[in-house]
Design a protein around this motif. Structure first.
Motif, PDB file in Angstrom:
ATOM      1  N   ILE A 133       0.814  -1.210   0.000  1.00 22.07           N
ATOM      2  CA  ILE A 133       0.000   0.000   0.000  1.00 22.07           C
ATOM      3  C   ILE A 133       0.850   1.264   0.000  1.00 22.07           C
ATOM      4  N   ALA A 134       2.151   1.149   0.252  1.00 20.85           N
ATOM      5  CA  ALA A 134       2.975   2.357   0.292  1.00 20.85           C
ATOM      6  C   ALA A 134       4.432   2.023  -0.009  1.00 20.85           C
ATOM      7  N   ILE A 161      11.566   2.678  12.038  1.00 25.26           N
ATOM      8  CA  ILE A 161      10.162   2.985  11.732  1.00 25.26           C
ATOM      9  C   ILE A 161       9.286   2.036  12.548  1.00 25.26           C
ATOM     10  N   ASP A 162       8.596   2.597  13.527  1.00 27.92           N
ATOM     11  CA  ASP A 162       7.875   1.790  14.496  1.00 27.92           C
ATOM     12  C   ASP A 162       8.861   0.787  15.082  1.00 27.92           C
ATOM     13  N   LYS A 163       8.601  -0.520  14.918  1.00 25.46           N
ATOM     14  CA  LYS A 163       9.534  -1.528  15.432  1.00 25.46           C
ATOM     15  C   LYS A 163      10.404  -2.122  14.324  1.00 25.46           C
ATOM     16  N   TYR A 164      10.388  -1.491  13.166  1.00 27.17           N
ATOM     17  CA  TYR A 164      11.106  -2.013  12.009  1.00 27.17           C
ATOM     18  C   TYR A 164      12.372  -1.208  11.726  1.00 27.17           C
ATOM     19  N   GLN A 165      13.397  -1.911  11.238  1.00 23.40           N
ATOM     20  CA  GLN A 165      14.696  -1.299  10.968  1.00 23.40           C
ATOM     21  C   GLN A 165      14.961  -1.319   9.463  1.00 23.40           C
ATOM     22  N   LEU A 166      14.905  -0.137   8.844  1.00 19.23           N
ATOM     23  CA  LEU A 166      15.081   0.005   7.408  1.00 19.23           C
ATOM     24  C   LEU A 166      16.529   0.423   7.127  1.00 19.23           C
ATOM     25  N   SER A 167      17.307  -0.478   6.523  1.00 18.87           N
ATOM     26  CA  SER A 167      18.749  -0.261   6.365  1.00 18.87           C
ATOM     27  C   SER A 167      19.066   0.736   5.254  1.00 18.87           C
ATOM     28  N   PHE A 168      20.167   1.472   5.439  1.00 19.32           N
ATOM     29  CA  PHE A 168      20.694   2.375   4.421  1.00 19.32           C
ATOM     30  C   PHE A 168      21.704   1.628   3.556  1.00 19.32           C
ATOM     31  N   ASP A 169      21.674   1.895   2.234  1.00 18.57           N
ATOM     32  CA  ASP A 169      22.649   1.265   1.340  1.00 18.57           C
ATOM     33  C   ASP A 169      23.855   2.178   1.138  1.00 18.57           C
ATOM     34  N   ASP A 170      24.735   1.792   0.198  1.00 12.65           N
ATOM     35  CA  ASP A 170      25.974   2.551  -0.030  1.00 12.65           C
ATOM     36  C   ASP A 170      25.717   3.976  -0.510  1.00 12.65           C
ATOM     37  N   SER A 175      15.125   2.437   1.519  1.00 16.54           N
ATOM     38  CA  SER A 175      13.868   2.268   0.773  1.00 16.54           C
ATOM     39  C   SER A 175      13.216   0.953   1.151  1.00 16.54           C
ATOM     40  N   GLY A 176      11.900   0.949   1.113  1.00 18.63           N
ATOM     41  CA  GLY A 176      11.159  -0.259   1.446  1.00 18.63           C
ATOM     42  C   GLY A 176       9.695  -0.112   1.081  1.00 18.63           C
ATOM     43  N   GLU A 177       8.876  -1.005   1.634  1.00 13.17           N
ATOM     44  CA  GLU A 177       7.455  -1.025   1.334  1.00 13.17           C
ATOM     45  C   GLU A 177       6.663  -1.309   2.599  1.00 13.17           C
ATOM     46  N   ILE A 178       5.445  -0.783   2.644  1.00 17.83           N
ATOM     47  CA  ILE A 178       4.496  -1.139   3.701  1.00 17.83           C
ATOM     48  C   ILE A 178       3.447  -2.059   3.094  1.00 17.83           C
ATOM     49  N   LYS A 179       3.230  -3.205   3.751  1.00 15.61           N
ATOM     50  CA  LYS A 179       2.270  -4.185   3.239  1.00 15.61           C
ATOM     51  C   LYS A 179       1.214  -4.501   4.294  1.00 15.61           C
ATOM     52  N   VAL A 180       0.034  -4.885   3.800  1.00 10.52           N
ATOM     53  CA  VAL A 180      -1.058  -5.338   4.657  1.00 10.52           C
ATOM     54  C   VAL A 180      -1.625  -6.625   4.063  1.00 10.52           C
ATOM     55  N   ASN A 181      -2.691  -7.138   4.652  1.00 11.47           N
ATOM     56  CA  ASN A 181      -3.338  -8.334   4.116  1.00 11.47           C
ATOM     57  C   ASN A 181      -3.934  -8.044   2.739  1.00 11.47           C
ATOM     58  N   MET A 214       0.043  -3.429   9.772  1.00 14.80           N
ATOM     59  CA  MET A 214       0.968  -3.025   8.712  1.00 14.80           C
ATOM     60  C   MET A 214       2.368  -3.557   9.018  1.00 14.80           C
ATOM     61  N   LYS A 215       3.069  -3.995   7.969  1.00 13.28           N
ATOM     62  CA  LYS A 215       4.428  -4.514   8.121  1.00 13.28           C
ATOM     63  C   LYS A 215       5.341  -3.843   7.106  1.00 13.28           C
ATOM     64  N   VAL A 216       6.598  -3.663   7.498  1.00  8.80           N
ATOM     65  CA  VAL A 216       7.584  -3.015   6.636  1.00  8.80           C
ATOM     66  C   VAL A 216       8.483  -4.081   6.009  1.00  8.80           C
ATOM     67  N   TYR A 217       8.637  -3.983   4.681  1.00  7.73           N
ATOM     68  CA  TYR A 217       9.459  -4.932   3.931  1.00  7.73           C
ATOM     69  C   TYR A 217      10.578  -4.187   3.221  1.00  7.73           C
ATOM     70  N   GLN A 218      11.716  -4.881   3.061  1.00 13.20           N
ATOM     71  CA  GLN A 218      12.846  -4.344   2.307  1.00 13.20           C
ATOM     72  C   GLN A 218      13.482  -5.498   1.538  1.00 13.20           C
ATOM     73  N   GLY A 219      13.621  -5.303   0.227  1.00 12.51           N
ATOM     74  CA  GLY A 219      14.187  -6.376  -0.593  1.00 12.51           C
ATOM     75  C   GLY A 219      13.339  -7.629  -0.613  1.00 12.51           C
ATOM     76  N   GLY A 220      12.012  -7.464  -0.466  1.00 10.69           N
ATOM     77  CA  GLY A 220      11.102  -8.604  -0.538  1.00 10.69           C
ATOM     78  C   GLY A 220      10.914  -9.351   0.766  1.00 10.69           C
ATOM     79  N   SER A 221      11.617  -8.957   1.834  1.00 11.02           N
ATOM     80  CA  SER A 221      11.509  -9.655   3.117  1.00 11.02           C
ATOM     81  C   SER A 221      11.114  -8.679   4.216  1.00 11.02           C
TER      82      SER A 221
END
Length: 257
Positions: A133-134, A161-170, A175-181, A214-221
């Protein structure tokens, strides 16, 4: 006297015929309606048909134009140290932007408890579509330079972000995604029929789309979580609090036949 009785009989027969016609107006799939809506689900179109005067089924598609939410989130790291000495990263916060947009389809059954005497309804059904969704994106030039000078720390620095850790690249990007059911039950209430007796009608609706956590994903995981995190930025509040999506919809309805 006979003429009067005949006249009364004709009048009663006329009323009976009209009543029967009114009763049959909402039969089983004997009419088809279409609607155009605006609301919190975006721009929508639907088709609908009656199933007796007490029920109505509909199917639709909703297009949500992109809108953005951003916030300054905390920056932290995973075990960055050299010879037992903790390395100081150059920033403690970074701006993360969330761009929300989605297309969903839905199926609903509307129940009119008063039949055709009143257009008050309760509705139940479901929405489905992609789970994403985002999109999330943030950048820090300071972190980009820091990681360029210290490549061993790549992917160890993250935005919380909330309880999620979105890593920085080189490149200093997170960048990531927010997903729901992908399947989301729906419940609502409102006034107005999607298949009006007149050619044109109007309908208002207030409801809830239950999409879950809502869950945060990065690189498909799903990214690493920190259950002890206590954050207070706008994006984290959305991720943490919104397990349902409020629906307010105004629909211009029309009867095709």
């Amino acid at each position: 006297m006979k003429r009067k009785l005949l006249l009364i009989a004709l009048v009663l027969l006329g009323f009976t015929k009209v009543s029967a016609q009114e009763e049959k107006f909402y039969g089983i799939f004997n009419h088809l309606g279409a609607g155009f809506s605006l609301g919190t689900e975006g721009i929508g179109i639907n088709v609908a048909a009656p199933v007796t005067k007490y029920l109505e089924v509909s199917a639709g598609v909703n297009f949500m134009p992109g809108f953005k939410v951003d916030g300054d989130v905390d920056v932290d790291f995973n075990d960055i140290n050299v010879g037992g000495t903790t390395v100081q990263i150059p920033v403690d916060q970074v701006n993360i932007e969330g761009k929300f947009a989605r297309t969903t389809a839905d199926f609903k059954v509307s129940c009119y408890p008063f039949g055709d005497k009143n257009a008050l309804f309760v509705a139940a059904g479901f929405s489905f579509g992609g789970s994403k969704i985002a999109k999330l994106r943030g950048h820090s030039s300071e972190l980009q330079r820091f990681i360029a000078d210290n490549p061993q720390y790549s992917d160890l620095i993250y935005a919380q972000i909330d309880k999620y850790q979105l890593s920085f690249d080189d490149n200093g990007d997170a960048s990531g995604e927010i997903k729901v059911n992908a399947f989301r039950p729906y419940f609502g209430i409102g006034y107005g029929r999607l298949v009006p007796k007149k050619r044109i009608g109007f309908r208002t609706e207030l409801g809830l789309q239950i999409h879950g956590k809502m869950k945060v994903y990065q690189g498909g995981s799903e990214v690493l979580t920190d259950d002890l995190a206590d954050v207070d930025d706008d994006i984290s509040k959305i991720v943490d609090k919104f397990t349902v999506y409020p629906v307010l919809k105004f629909t211009l309805t029309g009867r095709i036949f």
